[in-house]
Design a protein around this motif. Sequence first.
Motif, PDB file in Angstrom:
ATOM      1  N   ALA A 388       0.820  -1.212   0.000  1.00  0.00           N
ATOM      2  CA  ALA A 388       0.000   0.000   0.000  1.00  0.00           C
ATOM      3  C   ALA A 388       0.858   1.267   0.000  1.00  0.00           C
ATOM      4  O   ALA A 388       0.555   2.253  -0.675  1.00  0.00           O
ATOM      5  CB  ALA A 388      -0.930  -0.010   1.201  1.00  0.00           C
ATOM      6  N   ILE A 389       1.933   1.225   0.768  1.00  0.00           N
ATOM      7  CA  ILE A 389       2.814   2.401   0.844  1.00  0.00           C
ATOM      8  C   ILE A 389       3.584   2.595  -0.463  1.00  0.00           C
ATOM      9  O   ILE A 389       3.643   3.690  -1.016  1.00  0.00           O
ATOM     10  CB  ILE A 389       3.807   2.254   2.026  1.00  0.00           C
ATOM     11  CG1 ILE A 389       3.042   2.252   3.356  1.00  0.00           C
ATOM     12  CG2 ILE A 389       4.851   3.366   2.007  1.00  0.00           C
ATOM     13  CD1 ILE A 389       3.874   1.829   4.546  1.00  0.00           C
ATOM     14  N   LEU A 390       4.180   1.473  -0.951  1.00  0.00           N
ATOM     15  CA  LEU A 390       5.044   1.568  -2.131  1.00  0.00           C
ATOM     16  C   LEU A 390       4.282   2.058  -3.362  1.00  0.00           C
ATOM     17  O   LEU A 390       4.784   2.866  -4.139  1.00  0.00           O
ATOM     18  CB  LEU A 390       5.676   0.200  -2.436  1.00  0.00           C
ATOM     19  CG  LEU A 390       6.716  -0.290  -1.420  1.00  0.00           C
ATOM     20  CD1 LEU A 390       7.030  -1.764  -1.639  1.00  0.00           C
ATOM     21  CD2 LEU A 390       7.998   0.548  -1.506  1.00  0.00           C
ATOM     22  N   TYR A 399      12.775   9.180  -5.514  1.00  0.00           N
ATOM     23  CA  TYR A 399      14.109   9.767  -5.677  1.00  0.00           C
ATOM     24  C   TYR A 399      14.192  11.110  -4.958  1.00  0.00           C
ATOM     25  O   TYR A 399      15.174  11.405  -4.264  1.00  0.00           O
ATOM     26  CB  TYR A 399      14.409   9.948  -7.167  1.00  0.00           C
ATOM     27  CG  TYR A 399      15.723  10.618  -7.475  1.00  0.00           C
ATOM     28  CD1 TYR A 399      16.927  10.050  -7.056  1.00  0.00           C
ATOM     29  CD2 TYR A 399      15.767  11.826  -8.181  1.00  0.00           C
ATOM     30  CE1 TYR A 399      18.133  10.675  -7.347  1.00  0.00           C
ATOM     31  CE2 TYR A 399      16.970  12.446  -8.473  1.00  0.00           C
ATOM     32  CZ  TYR A 399      18.152  11.863  -8.045  1.00  0.00           C
ATOM     33  OH  TYR A 399      19.344  12.477  -8.330  1.00  0.00           O
ATOM     34  N   ARG A 400      13.144  11.923  -5.083  1.00  0.00           N
ATOM     35  CA  ARG A 400      13.127  13.225  -4.396  1.00  0.00           C
ATOM     36  C   ARG A 400      13.157  13.064  -2.883  1.00  0.00           C
ATOM     37  O   ARG A 400      13.866  13.772  -2.192  1.00  0.00           O
ATOM     38  CB  ARG A 400      11.885  14.026  -4.822  1.00  0.00           C
ATOM     39  CG  ARG A 400      12.244  14.971  -5.959  1.00  0.00           C
ATOM     40  CD  ARG A 400      11.185  15.996  -6.239  1.00  0.00           C
ATOM     41  NE  ARG A 400      10.862  15.911  -7.663  1.00  0.00           N
ATOM     42  CZ  ARG A 400       9.686  15.631  -8.146  1.00  0.00           C
ATOM     43  NH1 ARG A 400       8.636  15.453  -7.337  1.00  0.00           N
ATOM     44  NH2 ARG A 400       9.510  15.539  -9.446  1.00  0.00           N
ATOM     45  N   PRO A 409       7.550  11.741   8.575  1.00  0.00           N
ATOM     46  CA  PRO A 409       7.214  10.375   8.989  1.00  0.00           C
ATOM     47  C   PRO A 409       6.729   9.519   7.817  1.00  0.00           C
ATOM     48  O   PRO A 409       7.121   8.366   7.686  1.00  0.00           O
ATOM     49  CB  PRO A 409       6.098  10.583  10.017  1.00  0.00           C
ATOM     50  CG  PRO A 409       6.344  11.949  10.574  1.00  0.00           C
ATOM     51  CD  PRO A 409       6.887  12.765   9.437  1.00  0.00           C
ATOM     52  N   ALA A 410       5.885  10.085   6.946  1.00  0.00           N
ATOM     53  CA  ALA A 410       5.393   9.327   5.787  1.00  0.00           C
ATOM     54  C   ALA A 410       6.545   8.933   4.873  1.00  0.00           C
ATOM     55  O   ALA A 410       6.602   7.813   4.352  1.00  0.00           O
ATOM     56  CB  ALA A 410       4.387  10.174   5.009  1.00  0.00           C
ATOM     57  N   GLN A 411       7.493   9.851   4.704  1.00  0.00           N
ATOM     58  CA  GLN A 411       8.657   9.565   3.858  1.00  0.00           C
ATOM     59  C   GLN A 411       9.532   8.470   4.466  1.00  0.00           C
ATOM     60  O   GLN A 411      10.027   7.594   3.769  1.00  0.00           O
ATOM     61  CB  GLN A 411       9.460  10.850   3.636  1.00  0.00           C
ATOM     62  CG  GLN A 411       8.741  11.828   2.687  1.00  0.00           C
ATOM     63  CD  GLN A 411       9.434  13.166   2.571  1.00  0.00           C
ATOM     64  OE1 GLN A 411      10.233  13.541   3.433  1.00  0.00           O
ATOM     65  NE2 GLN A 411       9.112  13.906   1.505  1.00  0.00           N
ATOM     66  N   MET A 413       8.538   6.112   6.209  1.00  0.00           N
ATOM     67  CA  MET A 413       7.860   4.831   6.028  1.00  0.00           C
ATOM     68  C   MET A 413       8.140   4.215   4.661  1.00  0.00           C
ATOM     69  O   MET A 413       8.370   3.006   4.556  1.00  0.00           O
ATOM     70  CB  MET A 413       6.354   4.991   6.219  1.00  0.00           C
ATOM     71  CG  MET A 413       5.949   4.862   7.678  1.00  0.00           C
ATOM     72  SD  MET A 413       4.207   5.270   7.910  1.00  0.00           S
ATOM     73  CE  MET A 413       3.424   3.807   7.233  1.00  0.00           C
ATOM     74  N   VAL A 414       8.125   5.036   3.633  1.00  0.00           N
ATOM     75  CA  VAL A 414       8.379   4.465   2.305  1.00  0.00           C
ATOM     76  C   VAL A 414       9.844   4.036   2.165  1.00  0.00           C
ATOM     77  O   VAL A 414      10.147   3.001   1.561  1.00  0.00           O
ATOM     78  CB  VAL A 414       7.949   5.415   1.159  1.00  0.00           C
ATOM     79  CG1 VAL A 414       8.825   6.642   1.068  1.00  0.00           C
ATOM     80  CG2 VAL A 414       7.935   4.666  -0.183  1.00  0.00           C
ATOM     81  N   VAL A 415      10.729   4.821   2.759  1.00  0.00           N
ATOM     82  CA  VAL A 415      12.151   4.442   2.712  1.00  0.00           C
ATOM     83  C   VAL A 415      12.367   3.107   3.423  1.00  0.00           C
ATOM     84  O   VAL A 415      13.080   2.225   2.931  1.00  0.00           O
ATOM     85  CB  VAL A 415      13.039   5.553   3.338  1.00  0.00           C
ATOM     86  CG1 VAL A 415      14.484   5.093   3.459  1.00  0.00           C
ATOM     87  CG2 VAL A 415      12.954   6.831   2.507  1.00  0.00           C
ATOM     88  N   GLU A 416      11.689   2.956   4.539  1.00  0.00           N
ATOM     89  CA  GLU A 416      11.811   1.694   5.291  1.00  0.00           C
ATOM     90  C   GLU A 416      11.173   0.530   4.536  1.00  0.00           C
ATOM     91  O   GLU A 416      11.730  -0.565   4.481  1.00  0.00           O
ATOM     92  CB  GLU A 416      11.152   1.826   6.673  1.00  0.00           C
ATOM     93  CG  GLU A 416      12.048   2.530   7.678  1.00  0.00           C
ATOM     94  CD  GLU A 416      11.255   3.057   8.877  1.00  0.00           C
ATOM     95  OE1 GLU A 416      10.207   2.464   9.207  1.00  0.00           O
ATOM     96  OE2 GLU A 416      11.677   4.089   9.455  1.00  0.00           O
ATOM     97  N   SER A 417       9.993   0.789   3.984  1.00  0.00           N
ATOM     98  CA  SER A 417       9.328  -0.267   3.211  1.00  0.00           C
ATOM     99  C   SER A 417      10.228  -0.733   2.075  1.00  0.00           C
ATOM    100  O   SER A 417      10.438  -1.929   1.872  1.00  0.00           O
ATOM    101  CB  SER A 417       8.009   0.253   2.601  1.00  0.00           C
ATOM    102  OG  SER A 417       7.019   0.337   3.577  1.00  0.00           O
ATOM    103  N   PHE A 418      10.782   0.213   1.339  1.00  0.00           N
ATOM    104  CA  PHE A 418      11.643  -0.128   0.220  1.00  0.00           C
ATOM    105  C   PHE A 418      12.847  -0.952   0.689  1.00  0.00           C
ATOM    106  O   PHE A 418      13.204  -1.967   0.089  1.00  0.00           O
ATOM    107  CB  PHE A 418      12.118   1.142  -0.486  1.00  0.00           C
ATOM    108  CG  PHE A 418      12.929   0.873  -1.713  1.00  0.00           C
ATOM    109  CD1 PHE A 418      12.314   0.638  -2.941  1.00  0.00           C
ATOM    110  CD2 PHE A 418      14.331   0.828  -1.662  1.00  0.00           C
ATOM    111  CE1 PHE A 418      13.057   0.374  -4.077  1.00  0.00           C
ATOM    112  CE2 PHE A 418      15.078   0.555  -2.792  1.00  0.00           C
ATOM    113  CZ  PHE A 418      14.446   0.334  -4.001  1.00  0.00           C
ATOM    114  N   ALA A 419      13.433  -0.507   1.789  1.00  0.00           N
ATOM    115  CA  ALA A 419      14.647  -1.170   2.296  1.00  0.00           C
ATOM    116  C   ALA A 419      14.421  -2.636   2.621  1.00  0.00           C
ATOM    117  O   ALA A 419      15.327  -3.463   2.520  1.00  0.00           O
ATOM    118  CB  ALA A 419      15.170  -0.427   3.531  1.00  0.00           C
TER     119      ALA A 419
END
Lengths: 424, 424
Positions: A388-390, A399-400, A409-411, A413-419
Motif C-alpha cells: 500500500a505504501i510503495l 528519488y526526491r 514520517p510518511a517519507q 515509512m516508504v524508505v523503510e518499506s523499500f529497504a
Amino acid sequence: MENKEELDQLRVEKKRLESLLDFGHKVSSRILNLDELLKMIMGETREILDAERCTVFLRDFDSDTLYSKIADGMGSREIRIPLDKGIAGAVARSGEVINIKDAYADERFDTGTDSKTGYVTKTILTCPMKDKMGESIGVFQVLNKRSGVFDTEDERILLLLARQAADAVENAFLYDEQRKMFESFIDTLSDTLDKRDYITAGHSRRVTFFAIKTGEAMKLMKHDIELLKYSSWMHDMGKVGVREHILSKAGKLTDEEFEQIKSHTVFTREILGKIYFKREFRQIPDIAASHHENIDGSGYPRGLKGMAIPFFARIIAVCDVFDALTSKRHYRNPMPILGVLNILKNDVGVKFDPVCVEAFFKINLLDIVRGINLEKVENFVIVSDDEAILQKYILEDFYRVLSSSEFTPAQSMVVESFARYYGK
Amino acid sequence: MENKEELDQLRVEKKRLESLLDFGHKVSSRILNLDELLKMIMGETREILDAERCTVFLRDFDSDTLYSKIADGMGSREIRIPLDKGIAGAVARSGEVINIKDAYADERFDTGTDSKTGYVTKTILTCPMKDKMGESIGVFQVLNKRSGVFDTEDERILLLLARQAADAVENAFLYDEQRKMFESFIDTLSDTLDKRDYITAGHSRRVTFFAIKTGEAMKLMKHDIELLKYSSWMHDMGKVGVREHILSKAGKLTDEEFEQIKSHTVFTREILGKIYFKREFRQIPDIAASHHENIDGSGYPRGLKGMAIPFFARIIAVCDVFDALTSKRHYRNPMPILGVLNILKNDVGVKFDPVCVEAFFKINLLDIVRGINLEKVENFVIVSDDEAILQKYILEDFYRVLSSSEFTPAQSMVVESFARYYGK
C-alpha cells in the motif's frame, strides 16, 4: 402452381446459402481470440439451425477429452467429457453425424446435465469438426430445434458450418501455437544463457520486466510493447560467445578481455540475425544489439549517436544499467539505491536518452520492488502494508524523498518499506 | 411470366452461391502448399467468372513488390511488380476494385506483358486480397471475360473469392512461418552451443545429417524423419550446462568431471522440456535426452535397456559415436575409418541396437563423405570422378572392402577416393 412451389423452395435455399456464405465470412474475418470466435460461432449456428442451444466441444489430444468453455446455459464452467463416453465422444471417435429425435428415449443420452441445470433436452444433432487432415478436432452440437426435429438438410448444414468453423478454429490454434512456441524458444535461449552465466542469471528477465514498465509509462501500443519485450529478453544472448572465465572474472579486466566482453553485442546481432522473425519483429536483432550504444556516441559496438540508436535500445540501456547496479554480484553487493538513481540521472544526455530516463522514473515504486525481486519466487512476499505504501510513489517521487536532507514520517515509512525488499 | 423470370434469376443465383460455397470449401480443405493452393484458386476463379486468365499476386512486404510465381501463360517465370506501379499496384495500395472495360484505351494499362507474350488483353477486373487486419496481402486479377465485360456482380463475386482465398493464403503463410521460425530457433540453439563448445562445432548438424540418412535407409515416413531430424539437431543442447573447462579438457577426466559431462543429457531434457513443441514433436526432449543410453542398460543417465530406449534415440546413438570418432579433436586426429567401423560393429547389442547399426551401414558412401565434410563449405569439392566411384558403394560394402586382406584395382580406387576426403 408448380412454379410457385419451386420459387418458394428456391427463395428458401438462396437465403440459406447466403447465410452460410455470410457465416463463412464472419468466422474467417475475425481477429483470432478463440473464446470470442467460439461464442460467435455458437450464436450464428443456433440462429441458422433454429435451435435452442449450441455447444462446440474442442478436443484435447493430451488428455483425450472433449471440452467446452462456453456452453449455452452453463455459465462459464468448463465441461469436459472423456472421448470414450457419450454422444459427443462417439461422434468425435467415429467422425459420423448423430441425429436424435427423442433424447430421453435414446440410451446413449446422459440425463446428468439436464438434471443439474433443469433444462429439458428433446432433440440432438451432433456432428464432428474435422481439420485438414480429416481428424476430428472437435464436435458441434445443437439441441432442441424450435420447429420440430432436425432433418437431413439440417445435418448437411451443420456439417457445412462445422467445416467452416474448423478452419477458423485451426487458424486460431495456429496463431496460439506460434506464440507459445516463440515465447518458449526465447525463454529457452535465455535459460541456456543463465545456465552458463549463473552470476547474472535472471538479468534478462528483470531487464525485460523494467523495459515493459518503461514502455507502459510511455503509453506505447500493445504491439510495440511486444517488440520491446522480446528485444530485451534477448539483449544479452551474445554472451554465449564470450569465454566463461572472462564473463565471471571478479577483478579488473584487461583491455583485451574488455574487448571480448564488448563483442557480446556483435554476437547478439549475429545469433538473432539467424532467427526467422515475422515481419513485426524483424527489428529485434538491431534493437537487441544496440543496448550498449550511448546517446553521445561513446558506446559500442558501433559508436552510434543520438537518434541513430534504435529507440527501444535506448530504453533497454537504462533498464540494463539499473539492473546491473541493483543486483548482487559474487564480488560486490548491490549499490545503495540513491547511488544507482544518481548515476541514471547524471548520465542523462551522456549515456541515456532523456525521454527514456524520464519514463523509467515514472515506474511505480511497487513495480520497481517487484522487478528487483522478480526471480526470488520462494518465500518472497511483499506484505500488504508495504504494498500500500510503495504503490503511492513513482520512482521520481521516491528519488526526491531520498535526495532530501530530512524525512517526514510518511517519507520514512516508504524508505523503510523499500529497504525491506532491496539488496537481500 | 414474371414468375418465370424470377425463377430463372433465382436458379442462376443459387448456382453461383453454391459455387462460391464450394470454392470456400475447396480452398480451405487443402493441405497447405502455397503454390498448389494458388494454382487451384486461379483455376476455380477463372471458371466461376468465365474469364480467360486469372493471376493472384502476393505482396512481398520486405521489398514492397507484388509477385506471382504461377501466372496463366507465363510458364514458371516469376512476375514481380513494384507496388507503386500499374493497375495491380494501385489496387494493392488503395484497396479498391478496378474494372477496365477496354484495356488498350486505358492509360493505366501496361502493354509490356502483352507484347512479350503475344496475348491480347481486352477487359481487366482487379481486386485486393485483404487479411484479417484489412491490409492488402495481395491482388486478384482476371482478364478477358468470355461473354463480354465484367459487371458489378462480377466485382462482388471476385471480392468474395478474394476474401476466401486470403484466408487460405494467410493460413498457408502461418504454417510456413511456423516452420521457418521453428527451424531457425533450433539452428540458433545449436549455434549458441557451437559458439561455446568450439571444439565440437558442427557436431549436431553432422549427427543430424547421418540420422536422416539412417532414417531414409529404414524407409521411415516423412513425418518421422522430421521428428528424428529435430531430435538429433538438439541432442547435445544440455552441454550449455556443463562448465567450459571440463568440456574442453584434453586429458583424462576425473570421476567427478565425467559425472558433470554425463549431466548434459539431463540438462538436454530440462532445456528442451521448456520448449513448446506441437503435438507431433512432443517426444523430442525424451528422444534427445536418451542418446547415451546403451542397449544393454550400461548407458546414462537412466540406464535404460533395450526397447525402453526411444527408438530414435538408438539411431542417434550410432550417429553420435560415428561422428565423434571420425572428427578431429584438438588433442587427436580422426580415428582410421576401419577402426571406427569396427567399433560400431563390435558394440552391436552392447551399446547399439542391431537394427540401427544395420541401417547405418546401408548409407551410401558418397553420403558418408558428404556428412563427414558437411561443415567445410569453403574450398570443399568432391570431384566428379570420385563422386561416381563413391556412390557405387554403401557403407557395408566399403567395410567389407576395407576388412579384406587384398584390394582389387576397383577396390583400391574406392579406398583412395575415400581417403581424399577423410581426416582432412
